[in-house]
Design a protein around this motif. Sequence first.
Motif, short mmCIF file in Angstrom:
data_model
loop_
_atom_site.label_atom_id
_atom_site.label_comp_id
_atom_site.label_asym_id
_atom_site.label_seq_id
_atom_site.Cartn_x
_atom_site.Cartn_y
_atom_site.Cartn_z
N SER A 69 55.13 -10.83 25.08
CA SER A 69 55.23 -9.80 26.11
C SER A 69 56.14 -8.66 25.69
O SER A 69 55.90 -7.51 26.04
CB SER A 69 55.75 -10.41 27.43
OG SER A 69 54.79 -11.27 27.99
N SER A 70 57.19 -8.97 24.92
CA SER A 70 58.10 -7.90 24.46
C SER A 70 57.36 -6.91 23.57
O SER A 70 57.56 -5.69 23.67
CB SER A 70 59.30 -8.50 23.72
OG SER A 70 58.90 -9.11 22.52
N LYS A 71 56.48 -7.42 22.73
CA LYS A 71 55.69 -6.55 21.87
C LYS A 71 54.73 -5.71 22.70
O LYS A 71 54.61 -4.49 22.49
CB LYS A 71 54.91 -7.38 20.85
CG LYS A 71 54.07 -6.53 19.89
CD LYS A 71 53.35 -7.40 18.86
CE LYS A 71 52.51 -6.55 17.91
NZ LYS A 71 51.82 -7.39 16.91
N ALA A 72 54.07 -6.33 23.67
CA ALA A 72 53.12 -5.62 24.51
C ALA A 72 53.82 -4.54 25.34
O ALA A 72 53.34 -3.41 25.44
CB ALA A 72 52.40 -6.60 25.42
N ILE A 73 54.97 -4.88 25.92
CA ILE A 73 55.71 -3.91 26.73
C ILE A 73 56.19 -2.76 25.88
O ILE A 73 56.11 -1.58 26.29
CB ILE A 73 56.90 -4.61 27.44
CG1 ILE A 73 56.37 -5.53 28.55
CG2 ILE A 73 57.88 -3.59 28.00
CD1 ILE A 73 57.42 -6.44 29.15
N ASP A 74 56.68 -3.04 24.69
CA ASP A 74 57.14 -1.98 23.79
C ASP A 74 55.98 -1.04 23.43
O ASP A 74 56.14 0.19 23.44
CB ASP A 74 57.73 -2.61 22.52
CG ASP A 74 58.36 -1.58 21.60
OD1 ASP A 74 59.15 -0.75 22.08
OD2 ASP A 74 58.07 -1.62 20.39
N GLN A 75 54.82 -1.61 23.15
CA GLN A 75 53.65 -0.79 22.81
C GLN A 75 53.22 0.07 23.99
O GLN A 75 52.93 1.26 23.85
CB GLN A 75 52.50 -1.69 22.35
CG GLN A 75 52.72 -2.35 21.00
CD GLN A 75 51.63 -3.35 20.64
OE1 GLN A 75 50.95 -3.89 21.52
NE2 GLN A 75 51.47 -3.61 19.36
N ILE A 76 53.15 -0.55 25.17
CA ILE A 76 52.74 0.18 26.37
C ILE A 76 53.74 1.29 26.68
O ILE A 76 53.36 2.42 27.01
CB ILE A 76 52.63 -0.78 27.57
CG1 ILE A 76 51.47 -1.75 27.36
CG2 ILE A 76 52.42 0.00 28.87
CD1 ILE A 76 51.45 -2.90 28.36
N SER A 77 55.03 0.99 26.57
CA SER A 77 56.07 1.97 26.90
C SER A 77 55.99 3.19 25.99
O SER A 77 56.13 4.33 26.46
CB SER A 77 57.45 1.32 26.79
OG SER A 77 57.57 0.26 27.71
#
Length: 309
Positions: free
Chosen positions: A270-278
């Motif tokens: 999730s940290s990777k996904a959130i960073d990408q989305i952000s």
Amino acid sequence: MTTVSVFGGGAWGKALAFSLSFSNQVLIHSRRTLALEDLSSPSPIRQVGLQEALQSEYYVIAIASSALREWISSVFHPALTSLGKEPKILCASKGIEENSGAFVSDIFQHFFPSLSLCFLSGPSFAQEVMRKLPCALVINSLNIPLAREFRELMPSFIKTYVSPDIIGGEVSGAYKNVIAIAGGICDGLALGNNAKASLMARGLVEMCRFGEHFGAKMETFLGLSGAGDLFLTASSTLSRNYRVGLALAQNKDIEEILQELGEVAEGVKSSKAIDQISKKEGIYTPIATQVQEIIQGKDPKESLKVLMK
């Protein structure tokens, strides 16, 4: 008695099966053989094959978010389609899909109508549910009558609220795991109570900022799904994500950490996904960004310097 099928035999799946068995007949479907005699449930829980599990009126899904789309597309959806059933689904999975950035609700709504779906959120360690300790959860759905049906299936030791804010519950459930990793790093570095309180407060602000970008309601983040689940997960060794953070503070490699953990820690993906989305959406999420960089090998002390600027 109402028959409920739980899909997923991990710790949370088994805890939900146990809690639902107080007033329902419960079936559980898992690819692994489960030691259900250890559950000490009030009514017997039977592990069954897919076709028998699909005969139930209600479905509770506790599959890891990283495996969810593949399981639905190749197993669950085709089997339901062949039966011609209109399902009643409560999803208990939390996380954001790593490559697509899709929320769990996005994945489900690709296959099923929104009015068939409910999503569970709130502070809940599986181990404590198994001990019948009191907790409160939220069922989020656009179909409030269906959410209330699922609420009626819950035992007396789980107080359940209903809410229409699906995205707020989703973001809370995914984001709190990332902040929990940061909480473990903070305690692993022995930064003290002042730093921990600051981290959790700013983590909540960051979660709100991210969620509001996608239309979530502020009150969701100030309630059980947001602040409640965050405070729980970021402060206890019962949390897998918190334990990941403790190990990262020792500069251990993430693959070694996950192998030792032996369980899924949703916050890593999730940290990777959130960073990408952000980065794509232009959302300011400094804590999630630093957690992702630490997971990739950055020295946690360097991340601390960045956050303190």
